[in-house]
Scaffold this motif. Sequence first.
Motif, short mmCIF file in Angstrom:
data_model
loop_
_atom_site.label_atom_id
_atom_site.label_comp_id
_atom_site.label_asym_id
_atom_site.label_seq_id
_atom_site.Cartn_x
_atom_site.Cartn_y
_atom_site.Cartn_z
N GLN A 284 0.83 -1.21 0.00
CA GLN A 284 0.00 0.00 0.00
C GLN A 284 0.87 1.26 0.00
N ASP A 285 1.89 1.26 0.85
CA ASP A 285 2.79 2.42 0.93
C ASP A 285 3.48 2.67 -0.41
N LEU A 286 3.95 1.58 -1.01
CA LEU A 286 4.67 1.71 -2.27
C LEU A 286 3.74 2.19 -3.39
N GLN A 287 2.52 1.68 -3.39
CA GLN A 287 1.57 2.12 -4.41
C GLN A 287 1.24 3.60 -4.23
N ASN A 288 1.09 3.99 -2.98
CA ASN A 288 0.84 5.42 -2.71
C ASN A 288 1.99 6.27 -3.22
N ALA A 289 3.21 5.81 -2.90
CA ALA A 289 4.39 6.58 -3.31
C ALA A 289 4.52 6.60 -4.83
N LEU A 290 4.20 5.49 -5.46
CA LEU A 290 4.27 5.44 -6.92
C LEU A 290 3.22 6.35 -7.57
#
Lengths: 192, 186
Positions: A149-155
Amino acid sequence: MSGADERKVSSLRELSPAIEPARDLWPQIEARINAERSTAAPPRPARARAVPPRWLAAAAVVASVAVGVWIGRSLLPAARPAAQSPISASRANFTDAPTALDVAYVPDPRYQRDRAALMKTLQARLAALPPPARAKVMASLAAIQRAKQDLQNALGKDPGNALLQELLVNTYQDEMRVLTDVHEASDPGRGI
Amino acid sequence: MTQAQPDDTRVDWEAALVQRACTGDSRAFERLYREHAGRVYGLCLRMTRDVQLAEDCTQETFINAWRALPRFETRSSLSTWLHRIAVNVSLAKRRKASPVGPSLDDEEGTSDALEWTLETPVEVREIEAAIDALPDGARDALILHALYGYSHVEAAQMLGVAEGTCKAQLHRARKLLRERLHVEVG
Protein backbone atom coordinates in the motif's frame (compact mmCIF):
# COMPACT_ATOMS: atom_id res chain seq x y z
CA MET A 1 43.69 14.20 0.16
CA SER A 2 41.71 16.04 -2.46
CA GLY A 3 44.50 16.14 -5.00
CA ALA A 4 45.21 19.47 -6.68
CA ASP A 5 42.12 21.25 -5.36
CA GLU A 6 42.93 24.95 -5.58
CA ARG A 7 39.55 26.08 -4.31
CA LYS A 8 39.81 28.24 -1.23
CA VAL A 9 37.75 27.73 1.89
CA SER A 10 37.28 29.90 4.90
CA SER A 11 35.95 27.20 7.20
CA LEU A 12 36.70 23.56 7.77
CA ARG A 13 32.99 22.89 7.43
CA GLU A 14 33.35 23.73 3.73
CA LEU A 15 35.53 20.69 3.18
CA SER A 16 33.61 17.78 1.76
CA PRO A 17 33.62 14.79 4.13
CA ALA A 18 33.15 12.46 1.18
CA ILE A 19 36.05 11.28 -0.93
CA GLU A 20 35.27 8.82 -3.68
CA PRO A 21 37.58 5.81 -3.75
CA ALA A 22 39.79 5.61 -6.83
CA ARG A 23 38.35 2.20 -7.66
CA ASP A 24 35.03 0.49 -7.13
CA LEU A 25 35.27 -1.43 -3.86
CA TRP A 26 31.87 -3.09 -4.16
CA PRO A 27 32.90 -6.18 -6.19
CA GLN A 28 35.24 -7.31 -3.40
CA ILE A 29 32.67 -6.56 -0.73
CA GLU A 30 30.07 -8.50 -2.66
CA ALA A 31 32.44 -11.42 -3.13
CA ARG A 32 33.11 -11.56 0.62
CA ILE A 33 29.40 -11.36 1.39
CA ASN A 34 28.60 -14.13 -1.06
CA ALA A 35 31.43 -16.27 0.31
CA GLU A 36 30.04 -15.87 3.82
CA ARG A 37 26.53 -16.58 2.62
CA SER A 38 27.62 -19.85 1.07
CA THR A 39 28.99 -21.03 4.42
CA ALA A 40 26.45 -19.47 6.77
CA ALA A 41 22.85 -18.34 6.85
CA PRO A 42 22.22 -14.80 5.56
CA PRO A 43 21.38 -12.08 8.06
CA ARG A 44 17.80 -12.47 9.14
CA PRO A 45 15.46 -9.99 10.73
CA ALA A 46 14.86 -10.42 14.45
CA ARG A 47 11.27 -11.54 13.87
CA ALA A 48 12.43 -14.80 12.31
CA ARG A 49 14.08 -15.95 15.54
CA ALA A 50 10.80 -16.76 17.25
CA VAL A 51 9.85 -19.43 14.70
CA PRO A 52 10.62 -22.97 15.85
CA PRO A 53 13.94 -24.02 14.27
CA ARG A 54 12.61 -27.30 12.88
CA TRP A 55 9.74 -25.62 11.08
CA LEU A 56 12.04 -22.85 9.97
CA ALA A 57 14.50 -25.30 8.46
CA ALA A 58 11.72 -27.13 6.66
CA ALA A 59 10.24 -23.90 5.43
CA ALA A 60 13.61 -22.69 4.23
CA VAL A 61 14.12 -25.78 2.14
CA VAL A 62 10.59 -25.67 0.76
CA ALA A 63 10.80 -21.94 0.15
CA SER A 64 14.07 -22.06 -1.71
CA VAL A 65 12.76 -24.74 -4.04
CA ALA A 66 9.26 -23.34 -4.37
CA VAL A 67 10.32 -19.78 -5.00
CA GLY A 68 12.89 -20.83 -7.52
CA VAL A 69 10.39 -22.94 -9.38
CA TRP A 70 7.69 -20.32 -9.12
CA ILE A 71 9.89 -17.52 -10.36
CA GLY A 72 11.11 -19.67 -13.20
CA ARG A 73 7.58 -20.69 -14.09
CA SER A 74 5.62 -17.51 -13.56
CA LEU A 75 7.84 -14.49 -13.65
CA LEU A 76 10.63 -15.32 -16.03
CA PRO A 77 9.27 -17.79 -18.59
CA ALA A 78 11.80 -18.39 -21.35
CA ALA A 79 9.17 -18.32 -24.06
CA ARG A 80 7.80 -14.95 -23.03
CA PRO A 81 9.35 -11.63 -24.16
CA ALA A 82 11.50 -9.98 -21.52
CA ALA A 83 9.22 -6.94 -21.60
CA GLN A 84 6.66 -8.84 -19.59
CA SER A 85 8.66 -8.97 -16.38
CA PRO A 86 6.74 -7.19 -13.61
CA ILE A 87 8.99 -4.12 -13.67
CA SER A 88 8.96 -3.55 -17.39
CA ALA A 89 5.31 -4.45 -17.65
CA SER A 90 4.50 -1.93 -14.99
CA ARG A 91 6.40 0.74 -16.89
CA ALA A 92 4.53 -0.10 -20.06
CA ASN A 93 1.22 -0.03 -18.31
CA PHE A 94 1.85 3.34 -16.75
CA THR A 95 1.48 4.93 -20.13
CA ASP A 96 -1.62 2.88 -20.95
CA ALA A 97 -3.43 3.11 -17.63
CA PRO A 98 -1.74 5.51 -15.28
CA THR A 99 -4.67 5.57 -12.87
CA ALA A 100 -4.73 1.83 -12.32
CA LEU A 101 -1.39 1.24 -10.67
CA ASP A 102 -2.55 -1.62 -8.52
CA VAL A 103 -3.62 -3.52 -11.60
CA ALA A 104 -0.57 -2.45 -13.59
CA TYR A 105 1.77 -4.26 -11.24
CA VAL A 106 0.20 -7.67 -11.61
CA PRO A 107 -0.32 -7.95 -15.34
CA ASP A 108 0.59 -11.58 -15.66
CA PRO A 109 -2.53 -13.77 -15.69
CA ARG A 110 -0.51 -16.75 -14.48
CA TYR A 111 0.61 -14.76 -11.44
CA GLN A 112 -2.98 -13.80 -10.72
CA ARG A 113 -4.17 -17.37 -11.18
CA ASP A 114 -1.47 -18.83 -8.93
CA ARG A 115 -2.04 -16.22 -6.27
CA ALA A 116 -5.82 -16.71 -6.36
CA ALA A 117 -5.37 -20.45 -5.98
CA LEU A 118 -3.06 -20.01 -3.01
CA MET A 119 -5.34 -17.44 -1.38
CA LYS A 120 -8.34 -19.73 -1.79
CA THR A 121 -6.85 -22.39 0.44
CA LEU A 122 -4.89 -20.03 2.69
CA GLN A 123 -7.21 -20.23 5.69
CA ALA A 124 -7.30 -24.01 5.63
CA ARG A 125 -3.53 -24.18 5.19
CA LEU A 126 -2.95 -21.75 8.02
CA ALA A 127 -5.11 -23.88 10.28
CA ALA A 128 -2.77 -26.79 9.66
CA LEU A 129 0.27 -24.86 10.90
CA PRO A 130 1.46 -24.70 14.51
CA PRO A 131 0.01 -21.60 16.21
CA PRO A 132 3.34 -19.69 16.49
CA ALA A 133 4.09 -20.27 12.83
CA ARG A 134 0.55 -19.26 11.90
CA ALA A 135 0.92 -16.02 13.83
CA LYS A 136 4.21 -15.27 12.09
CA VAL A 137 2.71 -15.92 8.67
CA MET A 138 -0.25 -13.66 9.37
CA ALA A 139 2.04 -10.90 10.67
CA SER A 140 4.23 -11.25 7.59
CA LEU A 141 1.29 -11.03 5.22
CA ALA A 142 -0.05 -7.98 7.03
CA ALA A 143 3.37 -6.30 6.84
CA ILE A 144 3.62 -7.10 3.14
CA GLN A 145 0.15 -5.69 2.56
CA ARG A 146 1.12 -2.45 4.31
CA ALA A 147 4.33 -2.24 2.30
CA LYS A 148 2.41 -2.73 -0.95
CA GLN A 149 0.00 0.00 0.00
CA ASP A 150 2.79 2.42 0.93
CA LEU A 151 4.67 1.71 -2.27
CA GLN A 152 1.57 2.12 -4.41
CA ASN A 153 0.84 5.42 -2.71
CA ALA A 154 4.39 6.58 -3.31
CA LEU A 155 4.27 5.44 -6.92
CA GLY A 156 1.15 7.52 -7.34
CA LYS A 157 3.36 10.53 -6.60
CA ASP A 158 6.41 9.35 -8.49
CA PRO A 159 5.36 6.78 -11.11
CA GLY A 160 8.72 6.67 -12.89
CA ASN A 161 10.77 5.80 -9.81
CA ALA A 162 12.65 2.61 -10.70
CA LEU A 163 13.60 1.84 -7.10
CA LEU A 164 9.96 2.04 -6.04
CA GLN A 165 8.96 -0.24 -8.86
CA GLU A 166 11.61 -2.71 -7.89
CA LEU A 167 10.60 -2.63 -4.24
CA LEU A 168 6.99 -3.16 -5.18
CA VAL A 169 7.83 -6.16 -7.33
CA ASN A 170 9.86 -7.47 -4.42
CA THR A 171 6.85 -7.21 -2.14
CA TYR A 172 4.78 -9.20 -4.62
CA GLN A 173 7.52 -11.81 -4.67
CA ASP A 174 7.66 -11.79 -0.88
CA GLU A 175 3.94 -12.32 -0.68
CA MET A 176 4.06 -15.19 -3.14
CA ARG A 177 6.98 -16.68 -1.24
CA VAL A 178 5.02 -16.63 2.01
CA LEU A 179 1.90 -18.05 0.36
CA THR A 180 3.93 -20.80 -1.27
CA ASP A 181 5.67 -21.56 2.01
CA VAL A 182 2.34 -21.95 3.75
CA HIS A 183 0.99 -24.08 0.97
CA GLU A 184 3.95 -26.40 0.88
CA ALA A 185 4.64 -26.52 4.61
CA SER A 186 1.08 -27.61 5.34
CA ASP A 187 1.20 -30.30 2.68
CA PRO A 188 4.74 -31.66 2.59
CA GLY A 189 3.84 -34.69 0.51
CA ARG A 190 2.75 -32.60 -2.42
CA GLY A 191 5.17 -32.01 -5.26
CA ILE A 192 5.84 -28.58 -6.71
CA MET B 1 -5.57 2.79 -6.80
CA THR B 2 -5.28 4.59 -3.52
CA GLN B 3 -4.77 8.33 -3.80
CA ALA B 4 -1.54 10.02 -2.74
CA GLN B 5 -1.18 9.96 1.02
CA PRO B 6 0.10 12.65 3.38
CA ASP B 7 3.69 12.62 4.59
CA ASP B 8 3.05 10.23 7.46
CA THR B 9 2.79 7.38 4.97
CA ARG B 10 5.89 8.46 3.06
CA VAL B 11 8.23 5.55 2.39
CA ASP B 12 11.64 5.89 3.99
CA TRP B 13 13.84 4.59 1.19
CA GLU B 14 16.87 3.96 3.31
CA ALA B 15 14.84 2.06 5.87
CA ALA B 16 13.25 0.05 3.07
CA LEU B 17 16.68 -0.78 1.67
CA VAL B 18 17.94 -1.74 5.12
CA GLN B 19 14.92 -3.95 5.58
CA ARG B 20 15.55 -5.68 2.28
CA ALA B 21 19.25 -6.04 2.97
CA CYS B 22 18.35 -7.68 6.29
CA THR B 23 16.56 -10.40 4.39
CA GLY B 24 19.73 -11.11 2.42
CA ASP B 25 19.11 -8.84 -0.58
CA SER B 26 22.63 -7.85 -1.61
CA ARG B 27 21.36 -5.50 -4.33
CA ALA B 28 19.65 -3.41 -1.66
CA PHE B 29 22.86 -3.45 0.34
CA GLU B 30 24.80 -2.35 -2.73
CA ARG B 31 22.52 0.69 -3.02
CA LEU B 32 23.31 1.53 0.59
CA TYR B 33 26.99 1.09 -0.16
CA ARG B 34 26.78 3.42 -3.17
CA GLU B 35 25.02 6.00 -1.05
CA HIS B 36 27.50 5.97 1.83
CA ALA B 37 30.81 4.78 0.37
CA GLY B 38 32.23 8.28 -0.25
CA ARG B 39 31.77 9.48 3.31
CA VAL B 40 32.97 6.21 4.80
CA TYR B 41 36.03 6.13 2.56
CA GLY B 42 36.73 9.81 3.27
CA LEU B 43 36.68 9.07 6.98
CA CYS B 44 38.90 6.01 6.65
CA LEU B 45 41.37 7.79 4.36
CA ARG B 46 41.70 10.78 6.65
CA MET B 47 42.14 8.56 9.68
CA THR B 48 44.65 6.14 8.16
CA ARG B 49 46.38 8.49 5.68
CA ASP B 50 46.94 5.48 3.46
CA VAL B 51 44.93 4.68 0.33
CA GLN B 52 45.35 0.92 0.59
CA LEU B 53 44.49 0.87 4.29
CA ALA B 54 41.54 3.14 3.67
CA GLU B 55 40.21 0.82 0.97
CA ASP B 56 40.63 -2.16 3.30
CA CYS B 57 38.89 -0.29 6.10
CA THR B 58 36.02 0.73 3.84
CA GLN B 59 35.50 -2.84 2.69
CA GLU B 60 35.75 -4.11 6.26
CA THR B 61 33.26 -1.49 7.40
CA PHE B 62 30.63 -2.58 4.91
CA ILE B 63 31.23 -6.27 5.49
CA ASN B 64 30.87 -5.75 9.25
CA ALA B 65 27.77 -3.68 8.59
CA TRP B 66 26.28 -6.47 6.48
CA ARG B 67 26.85 -8.95 9.30
CA ALA B 68 25.41 -6.63 11.94
CA LEU B 69 22.56 -5.20 9.89
CA PRO B 70 19.82 -7.23 11.59
CA ARG B 71 20.82 -5.58 14.86
CA PHE B 72 20.68 -2.06 13.40
CA GLU B 73 17.88 0.06 14.85
CA THR B 74 16.24 1.79 11.89
CA ARG B 75 15.26 4.70 14.13
CA SER B 76 18.91 5.73 14.38
CA SER B 77 20.99 7.16 11.57
CA LEU B 78 22.56 4.64 9.23
CA SER B 79 25.40 7.03 8.36
CA THR B 80 26.29 7.51 12.03
CA TRP B 81 26.19 3.77 12.56
CA LEU B 82 28.45 3.20 9.54
CA HIS B 83 30.83 5.91 10.70
CA ARG B 84 31.10 4.28 14.12
CA ILE B 85 32.04 1.02 12.45
CA ALA B 86 34.50 2.80 10.17
CA VAL B 87 36.17 4.54 13.10
CA ASN B 88 36.51 1.24 14.99
CA VAL B 89 37.94 -0.52 11.97
CA SER B 90 40.33 2.34 11.18
CA LEU B 91 41.55 2.60 14.77
CA ALA B 92 42.15 -1.15 14.88
CA LYS B 93 44.04 -1.14 11.58
CA ARG B 94 46.10 1.82 12.65
CA ARG B 95 46.87 0.25 16.01
CA LYS B 96 48.04 -2.84 14.21
CA ALA B 97 50.28 -0.78 11.97
CA SER B 98 51.79 1.25 14.84
CA PRO B 99 50.79 -0.22 18.22
CA VAL B 100 51.88 2.71 20.44
CA GLY B 101 49.79 5.82 20.01
CA PRO B 102 50.15 9.22 21.64
CA SER B 103 47.86 9.97 24.54
CA LEU B 104 46.61 13.28 25.84
CA ASP B 105 45.17 14.16 29.22
CA ASP B 106 41.74 15.70 29.20
CA GLU B 107 42.50 18.57 31.56
CA GLU B 108 43.65 20.89 28.83
CA GLY B 109 40.44 20.70 26.82
CA THR B 110 39.08 24.18 26.16
CA SER B 111 37.70 24.19 22.63
CA ASP B 112 34.01 24.24 23.43
CA ALA B 113 32.50 26.42 20.73
CA LEU B 114 34.89 26.44 17.79
CA GLU B 115 33.38 27.15 14.41
CA TRP B 116 36.60 26.19 12.67
CA THR B 117 36.59 29.30 10.53
CA LEU B 118 39.80 30.59 9.01
CA GLU B 119 40.81 34.20 9.27
CA THR B 120 42.07 34.08 5.68
CA PRO B 121 40.71 31.63 3.08
CA VAL B 122 43.07 28.74 2.42
CA GLU B 123 43.31 26.35 -0.52
CA VAL B 124 41.66 22.99 0.06
CA ARG B 125 44.83 21.06 -0.73
CA GLU B 126 46.73 23.16 1.79
CA ILE B 127 44.29 22.60 4.57
CA GLU B 128 43.94 18.90 3.75
CA ALA B 129 47.72 18.61 3.96
CA ALA B 130 47.72 20.42 7.29
CA ILE B 131 45.05 18.08 8.64
CA ASP B 132 46.99 15.14 7.27
CA ALA B 133 50.07 16.23 9.21
CA LEU B 134 48.26 16.39 12.56
CA PRO B 135 49.00 13.73 15.19
CA ASP B 136 46.53 10.84 15.11
CA GLY B 137 44.43 11.78 18.14
CA ALA B 138 44.07 15.42 17.18
CA ARG B 139 43.31 14.51 13.58
CA ASP B 140 40.64 11.97 14.56
CA ALA B 141 38.84 14.43 16.80
CA LEU B 142 39.07 17.17 14.20
CA ILE B 143 37.73 15.01 11.39
CA LEU B 144 34.73 13.79 13.36
CA HIS B 145 33.88 17.14 14.93
CA ALA B 146 34.81 19.75 12.33
CA LEU B 147 34.31 17.83 9.09
CA TYR B 148 31.58 15.32 9.94
CA GLY B 149 29.75 17.54 12.40
CA TYR B 150 29.64 15.19 15.37
CA SER B 151 29.39 16.72 18.83
CA HIS B 152 32.21 16.37 21.37
CA VAL B 153 30.25 13.63 23.12
CA GLU B 154 29.55 11.70 19.92
CA ALA B 155 33.12 12.04 18.66
CA ALA B 156 34.49 10.97 22.06
CA GLN B 157 32.20 7.93 22.10
CA MET B 158 33.23 6.93 18.61
CA LEU B 159 36.90 7.25 19.48
CA GLY B 160 36.54 5.53 22.85
CA VAL B 161 37.97 8.47 24.80
CA ALA B 162 36.63 10.84 27.45
CA GLU B 163 34.82 13.95 26.27
CA GLY B 164 37.51 16.09 27.88
CA THR B 165 40.19 14.25 25.97
CA CYS B 166 38.34 14.90 22.75
CA LYS B 167 38.14 18.60 23.53
CA ALA B 168 41.84 18.63 24.38
CA GLN B 169 42.65 16.99 21.08
CA LEU B 170 40.59 19.60 19.26
CA HIS B 171 42.39 22.35 21.12
CA ARG B 172 45.67 20.82 20.07
CA ALA B 173 44.47 20.45 16.47
CA ARG B 174 43.47 24.10 16.36
CA LYS B 175 46.84 25.20 17.68
CA LEU B 176 48.76 23.06 15.21
CA LEU B 177 46.60 24.13 12.26
CA ARG B 178 47.12 27.75 13.18
CA GLU B 179 50.88 27.25 13.26
CA ARG B 180 50.96 25.35 10.01
CA LEU B 181 48.56 27.49 8.00
CA HIS B 182 49.68 30.77 9.52
CA VAL B 183 46.09 31.91 9.92
CA GLU B 184 43.87 32.24 12.94
CA VAL B 185 41.44 29.36 13.38
CA GLY B 186 38.37 30.60 15.17
